[in-house]
Design an enzyme around this catalytic site. Sequence first.
Site, PDB file in Angstrom:
ATOM      1  CB  ALA A   1      -1.504  -0.314   1.569  1.00 21.50           C
TER       2      ALA A   1
ATOM      3  NE  ARG B   1       1.273   7.085   1.177  1.00 22.36           N
ATOM      4  CZ  ARG B   1       1.738   6.038   2.297  1.00 22.36           C
ATOM      5  NH1 ARG B   1       2.734   4.449   1.998  1.00 22.36           N
ATOM      6  NH2 ARG B   1       1.330   6.097   3.160  1.00 22.36           N
TER       7      ARG B   1
ATOM      8  CE  LYS C   1      10.672   2.204 -15.370  1.00 26.36           C
ATOM      9  NZ  LYS C   1       9.743   2.225 -14.395  1.00 26.36           N
TER      10      LYS C   1
HETATM   11  N1  LIG Z   1       6.141   4.786  -7.099  1.00 24.23           N
HETATM   12  C1  LIG Z   1       6.531   5.001  -8.537  1.00 24.23           C
HETATM   13  O1  LIG Z   1       5.893   6.022  -9.743  1.00 24.23           O
HETATM   14  C2  LIG Z   1       7.222   3.499  -9.737  1.00 24.23           C
HETATM   15  C3  LIG Z   1       6.952   3.616 -11.210  1.00 24.23           C
HETATM   16  C4  LIG Z   1       7.539   2.591 -11.299  1.00 24.23           C
HETATM   17  C5  LIG Z   1       7.893   1.563 -10.818  1.00 24.23           C
HETATM   18  N2  LIG Z   1       7.765   1.601  -9.214  1.00 24.23           N
HETATM   19  C6  LIG Z   1       8.388   0.360  -8.779  1.00 24.23           C
HETATM   20  O2  LIG Z   1       7.480  -0.290  -7.985  1.00 24.23           O
HETATM   21  C7  LIG Z   1       7.865  -0.271  -6.952  1.00 24.23           C
HETATM   22  C8  LIG Z   1       6.304   0.053  -5.551  1.00 24.23           C
HETATM   23  O3  LIG Z   1       7.137   1.525  -5.905  1.00 24.23           O
HETATM   24  P1  LIG Z   1       6.315   2.617  -4.735  1.00 24.23           P
HETATM   25  O4  LIG Z   1       7.520   3.837  -4.835  1.00 24.23           O
HETATM   26  O5  LIG Z   1       5.206   2.011  -4.096  1.00 24.23           O
HETATM   27  O6  LIG Z   1       7.635   1.665  -3.189  1.00 24.23           O
HETATM   28  P2  LIG Z   1       6.865   2.600  -1.831  1.00 24.23           P
HETATM   29  O7  LIG Z   1       5.960   3.433  -1.572  1.00 24.23           O
HETATM   30  O8  LIG Z   1       7.512   2.158  -0.515  1.00 24.23           O
HETATM   31  O9  LIG Z   1       5.323   1.310  -1.271  1.00 24.23           O
HETATM   32  C9  LIG Z   1       6.139  -0.263  -0.914  1.00 24.23           C
HETATM   33  C10 LIG Z   1       4.555  -0.774  -0.442  1.00 24.23           C
HETATM   34  O10 LIG Z   1       5.052  -2.334  -0.173  1.00 24.23           O
HETATM   35  C11 LIG Z   1       5.288  -2.032   1.778  1.00 24.23           C
HETATM   36  N3  LIG Z   1       5.421  -3.288   1.952  1.00 24.23           N
HETATM   37  C12 LIG Z   1       6.471  -3.532   2.137  1.00 24.23           C
HETATM   38  N4  LIG Z   1       6.724  -5.245   2.250  1.00 24.23           N
HETATM   39  C13 LIG Z   1       5.438  -5.619   2.471  1.00 24.23           C
HETATM   40  C14 LIG Z   1       4.388  -6.694   2.611  1.00 24.23           C
HETATM   41  N5  LIG Z   1       5.836  -7.679   3.616  1.00 24.23           N
HETATM   42  N6  LIG Z   1       3.777  -7.213   2.781  1.00 24.23           N
HETATM   43  C15 LIG Z   1       2.703  -5.879   2.261  1.00 24.23           C
HETATM   44  N7  LIG Z   1       2.975  -5.074   2.133  1.00 24.23           N
HETATM   45  C16 LIG Z   1       4.641  -4.569   2.675  1.00 24.23           C
HETATM   46  C17 LIG Z   1       5.916  -1.079   1.861  1.00 24.23           C
HETATM   47  O11 LIG Z   1       5.068  -0.810   3.286  1.00 24.23           O
HETATM   48  P3  LIG Z   1       6.146   0.316   4.595  1.00 24.23           P
HETATM   49  O12 LIG Z   1       6.040   1.607   4.080  1.00 24.23           O
HETATM   50  O13 LIG Z   1       4.935  -0.137   6.116  1.00 24.23           O
HETATM   51  O14 LIG Z   1       7.098  -0.680   4.901  1.00 24.23           O
HETATM   52  C18 LIG Z   1       5.160   0.658   1.014  1.00 24.23           C
HETATM   53  O15 LIG Z   1       3.805   0.608   1.669  1.00 24.23           O
HETATM   54  C19 LIG Z   1       9.609  -0.254  -7.024  1.00 24.23           C
HETATM   55  O16 LIG Z   1       9.477  -1.393  -7.018  1.00 24.23           O
HETATM   56  C20 LIG Z   1       9.410   0.538  -8.022  1.00 24.23           C
HETATM   57  O17 LIG Z   1      10.979   0.481  -8.397  1.00 24.23           O
HETATM   58  C21 LIG Z   1       7.577   2.608  -8.863  1.00 24.23           C
END
Ligand SMILES: NC(=O)c1ccc[n+]([C@@H]2O[C@H](COP(=O)([O-])OP(=O)(O)OC[C@H]3O[C@@H](n4cnc5c(N)ncnc54)[C@H](OP(=O)(O)O)[C@@H]3O)[C@@H](O)[C@H]2O)c1
Length: 316
Positions: A7, A124, A178
């Site tokens: 999330a 965020r 990528k």
């Molecule tokens: N954001 C973007 O624009 C974007 C774009 C392209 C690709 N991506 C890729 O997408 C992936 C996620 O990116 P993000 O930016 O969304 O990262 P993020 O904001 O750090 O979100 C990851 C989430 O996963 C949760 N999490 C961690 N361990 C978990 C578990 N065991 N069970 C359930 N939830 C868990 C985290 O919770 P806690 O915070 O409580 O640890 C956090 O809420 C990455 O690989 C990133 O490179 C992101």
Amino acid sequence: MIGILGAGALGRLWAACLPAGRAGFIPRPAELPGANTRYRFRPFDGQETTVDVPWLGPEDALELILVTTKAGSTFEAIAGVIDRFARHTPVVLFQNGLGSQQAVVAQWPDRPILAASTTEGANRPEPDLLVHAGTGDTWIGPMTEPAQGLPGTTVNFLNTSGLTIHAEQDIVQRLWQKLIINAGINPYTALLDCPNGDILASSLYQGTINGLCHELSALMRASGQGEDAPDALRQRIETVAHNTAGNTSSMRADVLKGRTTEIDFINGYLTRLGKQLGINTPVNQMLTQRVQQLSSHSQEQTNGQSPFQDLHPHRR
Ligand SMILES: NC(=O)c1ccc[n+]([C@@H]2O[C@H](COP(=O)([O-])OP(=O)(O)OC[C@H]3O[C@@H](n4cnc5c(N)ncnc54)[C@H](OP(=O)(O)O)[C@@H]3O)[C@@H](O)[C@H]2O)c1
């Protein structure tokens, strides 16, 4: 119902874009489904709204699971919950880089596992605010045999989000494309603590980019990912760095926030691959080690905030 595991920024983007009531978050194994998560959603265009997303319980039958954890948490996150879901439920992995997808596929080869590569951008700036900072495209393709026929139906299923999604049979090739860009920009921005465009004139970049591109070219050729010459890879990296000159990469943002970076799945993955294939990768190794050191140092030093913008040109 679509289950979202993770999330964070990307998971909240999907939950906000899918029609209300279509998606919910999957809790960690020790967590019971709690109250709905509410947050403000600032779309790329249009008015800010409030989104209310439920946490799913064991009684919720899922048609699709989107995994939006960071690459380093993905295996553990899936292992904790996958037995709760029917074996035929498709699982889509959204992680950047490579290595995390292969680990999941190796463990659950009989599950319908797909991977996605996305140029959407979400961040965020505050815990209860989700900003859709950049619009882009998402490609989805199969990683295991049981997922072979599923990209089309998965795309149709997710099209209700209004995001631009395409079925991609060779998703690994797209993840590689990528990966090359991420490997040539992200570690430099983290080490130099600068936006994407500023790496180009630095002595660190100037002194190592040709070596890095030779390594990338050799690794791609040996992996069956094409015959791109080092100069062509350098040109591609520099075009993206120019087009996204003012953006902060996800890796720099992670270092500034004191969070673990995804270096182990970008230059670190390439270093491990080089060892397997007998290809020397001194630049990838140096960048990996230096970012790892930086990241552990910064985790001790700071809890600062920074926006996540990554490599997308269409940003506000
Ligand atoms: N954001 C973007 O624009 C974007 C774009 C392209 C690709 N991506 C890729 O997408 C992936 C996620 O990116 P993000 O930016 O969304 O990262 P993020 O904001 O750090 O979100 C990851 C989430 O996963 C949760 N999490 C961690 N361990 C978990 C578990 N065991 N069970 C359930 N939830 C868990 C985290 O919770 P806690 O915070 O409580 O640890 C956090 O809420 C990455 O690989 C990133 O490179 C992101």
